[in-house]
Design a protein around this motif. Sequence first.
Motif, PDB file in Angstrom:
ATOM      1  N   ALA A 229       0.980  -1.104   0.106  1.00 26.39           N
ATOM      2  CA  ALA A 229       0.194   0.128  -0.033  1.00 26.39           C
ATOM      3  C   ALA A 229       0.856   1.318   0.083  1.00 26.39           C
ATOM      4  CB  ALA A 229      -0.750  -0.049   1.252  1.00 26.39           C
ATOM      5  N   ARG A 230       1.665   1.294   0.854  1.00 28.37           N
ATOM      6  CA  ARG A 230       2.700   2.608   0.797  1.00 28.37           C
ATOM      7  C   ARG A 230       3.364   2.820  -0.364  1.00 28.37           C
ATOM      8  NH1 ARG A 230       4.231   3.626   7.249  1.00 28.37           N
ATOM      9  NH2 ARG A 230       2.281   3.258   8.073  1.00 28.37           N
ATOM     10  N   ALA A 231       3.687   1.796  -0.926  1.00 22.74           N
ATOM     11  CA  ALA A 231       4.670   1.969  -2.159  1.00 22.74           C
ATOM     12  C   ALA A 231       3.756   2.528  -3.199  1.00 22.74           C
ATOM     13  CB  ALA A 231       5.050   0.601  -2.668  1.00 22.74           C
ATOM     14  N   ILE A 232       2.455   2.279  -3.429  1.00 19.86           N
ATOM     15  CA  ILE A 232       1.611   2.584  -4.288  1.00 19.86           C
ATOM     16  C   ILE A 232       0.972   4.213  -3.967  1.00 19.86           C
ATOM     17  CG2 ILE A 232      -0.722   2.541  -5.321  1.00 19.86           C
ATOM     18  CD1 ILE A 232      -0.405  -0.591  -5.319  1.00 19.86           C
ATOM     19  N   PHE A 233       0.992   4.283  -2.644  1.00 22.53           N
ATOM     20  CA  PHE A 233       0.609   5.802  -2.360  1.00 22.53           C
ATOM     21  C   PHE A 233       1.543   6.554  -2.548  1.00 22.53           C
ATOM     22  CE2 PHE A 233      -2.907   4.094   0.314  1.00 22.53           C
ATOM     23  CZ  PHE A 233      -3.865   4.735  -0.122  1.00 22.53           C
ATOM     24  N   ASP A 234       3.060   6.085  -2.332  1.00 22.87           N
ATOM     25  CA  ASP A 234       4.202   7.150  -2.713  1.00 22.87           C
ATOM     26  C   ASP A 234       4.541   7.378  -4.214  1.00 22.87           C
ATOM     27  OD1 ASP A 234       4.264   7.423  -0.055  1.00 22.87           O
ATOM     28  OD2 ASP A 234       5.904   6.053   0.610  1.00 22.87           O
ATOM     29  N   ASN A 235       4.329   6.354  -4.834  1.00 26.15           N
ATOM     30  CA  ASN A 235       4.669   6.301  -6.354  1.00 26.15           C
ATOM     31  C   ASN A 235       3.686   5.503  -7.103  1.00 26.15           C
ATOM     32  OD1 ASN A 235       6.432   6.741  -8.493  1.00 26.15           O
ATOM     33  ND2 ASN A 235       7.604   5.024  -7.961  1.00 26.15           N
ATOM     34  N   PRO A 236       2.359   6.083  -7.293  1.00 26.42           N
ATOM     35  CA  PRO A 236       1.573   5.287  -8.233  1.00 26.42           C
ATOM     36  C   PRO A 236       2.115   5.166  -9.640  1.00 26.42           C
ATOM     37  CG  PRO A 236       0.765   7.497  -7.605  1.00 26.42           C
ATOM     38  CD  PRO A 236       2.075   7.275  -6.977  1.00 26.42           C
ATOM     39  N   GLN A 237       1.902   3.871 -10.207  1.00 28.87           N
ATOM     40  CA  GLN A 237       2.422   3.740 -11.526  1.00 28.87           C
ATOM     41  C   GLN A 237       1.423   4.126 -12.666  1.00 28.87           C
ATOM     42  OE1 GLN A 237       5.776   2.880 -12.151  1.00 28.87           O
ATOM     43  NE2 GLN A 237       5.659   3.709  -9.980  1.00 28.87           N
ATOM     44  N   HIS A 238       0.104   3.710 -12.354  1.00 28.40           N
ATOM     45  CA  HIS A 238      -1.001   3.492 -13.358  1.00 28.40           C
ATOM     46  C   HIS A 238      -1.618   4.875 -13.493  1.00 28.40           C
ATOM     47  CE1 HIS A 238      -4.456   2.359 -15.797  1.00 28.40           C
ATOM     48  NE2 HIS A 238      -3.735   1.520 -16.189  1.00 28.40           N
ATOM     49  N   GLU A 239      -2.050   5.408 -14.696  1.00 27.52           N
ATOM     50  CA  GLU A 239      -2.749   6.827 -14.789  1.00 27.52           C
ATOM     51  C   GLU A 239      -4.012   6.776 -13.861  1.00 27.52           C
ATOM     52  OE1 GLU A 239      -4.441   9.615 -18.374  1.00 27.52           O
ATOM     53  OE2 GLU A 239      -3.579   7.775 -18.586  1.00 27.52           O
ATOM     54  N   SER A 240      -4.861   5.759 -13.774  1.00 26.06           N
ATOM     55  CA  SER A 240      -5.961   5.884 -13.199  1.00 26.06           C
ATOM     56  C   SER A 240      -5.652   6.045 -11.742  1.00 26.06           C
ATOM     57  CB  SER A 240      -6.773   4.433 -13.416  1.00 26.06           C
ATOM     58  OG  SER A 240      -7.200   4.293 -14.667  1.00 26.06           O
ATOM     59  N   THR A 241      -4.655   5.259 -11.110  1.00 24.40           N
ATOM     60  CA  THR A 241      -4.391   5.241  -9.803  1.00 24.40           C
ATOM     61  C   THR A 241      -3.845   6.694  -9.365  1.00 24.40           C
ATOM     62  OG1 THR A 241      -3.594   3.089  -9.719  1.00 24.40           O
ATOM     63  CG2 THR A 241      -2.812   4.440  -7.913  1.00 24.40           C
ATOM     64  N   GLN A 242      -3.053   7.524 -10.221  1.00 26.06           N
ATOM     65  CA  GLN A 242      -2.600   8.883 -10.068  1.00 26.06           C
ATOM     66  C   GLN A 242      -3.949   9.855 -10.020  1.00 26.06           C
ATOM     67  OE1 GLN A 242       0.134   9.061 -13.452  1.00 26.06           O
ATOM     68  NE2 GLN A 242       1.474   7.679 -12.488  1.00 26.06           N
ATOM     69  N   LEU A 243      -4.869   9.447 -10.893  1.00 29.65           N
ATOM     70  CA  LEU A 243      -5.900  10.556 -10.955  1.00 29.65           C
ATOM     71  C   LEU A 243      -6.835  10.337  -9.735  1.00 29.65           C
ATOM     72  CD1 LEU A 243      -7.605  12.514 -12.785  1.00 29.65           C
ATOM     73  CD2 LEU A 243      -8.631  10.448 -13.665  1.00 29.65           C
ATOM     74  N   LEU A 244      -6.794   9.049  -9.415  1.00 24.19           N
ATOM     75  CA  LEU A 244      -7.861   8.734  -8.220  1.00 24.19           C
ATOM     76  C   LEU A 244      -7.365   9.152  -7.073  1.00 24.19           C
ATOM     77  CD1 LEU A 244     -10.380   7.015  -7.257  1.00 24.19           C
ATOM     78  CD2 LEU A 244      -8.813   5.250  -6.797  1.00 24.19           C
ATOM     79  N   LEU A 245      -6.069   9.193  -6.742  1.00 27.72           N
ATOM     80  CA  LEU A 245      -5.375   9.636  -5.467  1.00 27.72           C
ATOM     81  C   LEU A 245      -5.163  11.321  -5.240  1.00 27.72           C
ATOM     82  CD1 LEU A 245      -2.453   7.086  -4.825  1.00 27.72           C
ATOM     83  CD2 LEU A 245      -4.648   7.261  -3.894  1.00 27.72           C
ATOM     84  N   GLN A 246      -5.466  11.661  -6.658  1.00 31.31           N
ATOM     85  CA  GLN A 246      -5.409  13.417  -6.675  1.00 31.31           C
ATOM     86  C   GLN A 246      -6.837  13.877  -6.411  1.00 31.31           C
ATOM     87  OE1 GLN A 246      -4.231  14.180 -10.807  1.00 31.31           O
ATOM     88  NE2 GLN A 246      -2.025  13.496 -10.325  1.00 31.31           N
ATOM     89  N   THR A 247      -7.779  12.988  -6.411  1.00 27.28           N
ATOM     90  CA  THR A 247      -9.347  13.426  -6.613  1.00 27.28           C
ATOM     91  C   THR A 247      -9.809  13.243  -5.113  1.00 27.28           C
ATOM     92  OG1 THR A 247     -10.099  11.516  -7.561  1.00 27.28           O
ATOM     93  CG2 THR A 247      -9.679  13.307  -8.920  1.00 27.28           C
ATOM     94  N   LEU A 248      -9.009  12.110  -4.393  1.00 26.46           N
ATOM     95  CA  LEU A 248      -9.574  11.641  -3.090  1.00 26.46           C
ATOM     96  C   LEU A 248      -8.998  12.593  -1.986  1.00 26.46           C
ATOM     97  CD1 LEU A 248      -9.774   7.881  -3.405  1.00 26.46           C
ATOM     98  CD2 LEU A 248     -11.785   9.449  -3.525  1.00 26.46           C
TER      99      LEU A 248
END
Length: 248
Positions: A229-248
């Motif tokens: 979890a922390r690796a994805i939060f700190d460095n999301p790879q997929h565009e959908s993840t990046q967009l989602l974390l920006q909006t939440l």
Amino acid sequence: MNPPLISIQDLHKSYGDLDVLKGISLNVARGEVVVVIGASGSGKSTFLRCCNGLEAAQHGSIRICGQWLLKDGQDLCDKALNELRRQVGMVFQSFNLFPHMSILSNVAVGPRKILRYSKSESEAMAMQLLEKVGLVDKAHNYPGSLSGGQKQRVAIARALSMQPEVMLFDEPTSALDPQLVGEVLRVMKNLAQEGMTMMVVTHEMSFAREVADTLVVMAEGKIVESGPARAIFDNPQHESTQLLLQTL
């Protein structure tokens, strides 16, 4: 190496022409906490509901607690499904408590009716679980007198009363006022610390970062990213993840 407690392979689910799940595969180890996030309509709640047979997938396999829930697209019979659900507790957005029963009876009814505990045994277990969720003092109240957060904690205690090996949480705080969310998340954190295997669909990102072993990101019916979890939060790879974390 121990086999996963939950193994899901190539899961497909559709409603008519609408494909909701498009080949989901995921393994969950005993004691692991998996948090599933995604935009509305990504299929995450449908996926979770497939994991205890509330939704029937058309294709794929699901094996939980050593038992096939779905194998090559073939569902369990009703008797086997009910047996499996004893091992898989689920907490929903809505609380689904029995309004005509006391809090104590809401938690004790499952062990008494299904596990064949005596009245005294089931009530003793219920009191222990109400203590775990911080609601012993509400044991003889009725659901109508409780706040939303208290009702959800009762719902968690009720699910735990069946002594499940796995707990599934489908947006357990989404129907709560913001000031009540924390009390429910604290109970869930304690369960995680005790080693309960959990799959949680949520928008609570601070909870996901703190508690999740694995973060699963869904978009358009697929898992687009998963890992620590922390690796994805700190460095999301997929565009959908990046967009989602920006909006939440």
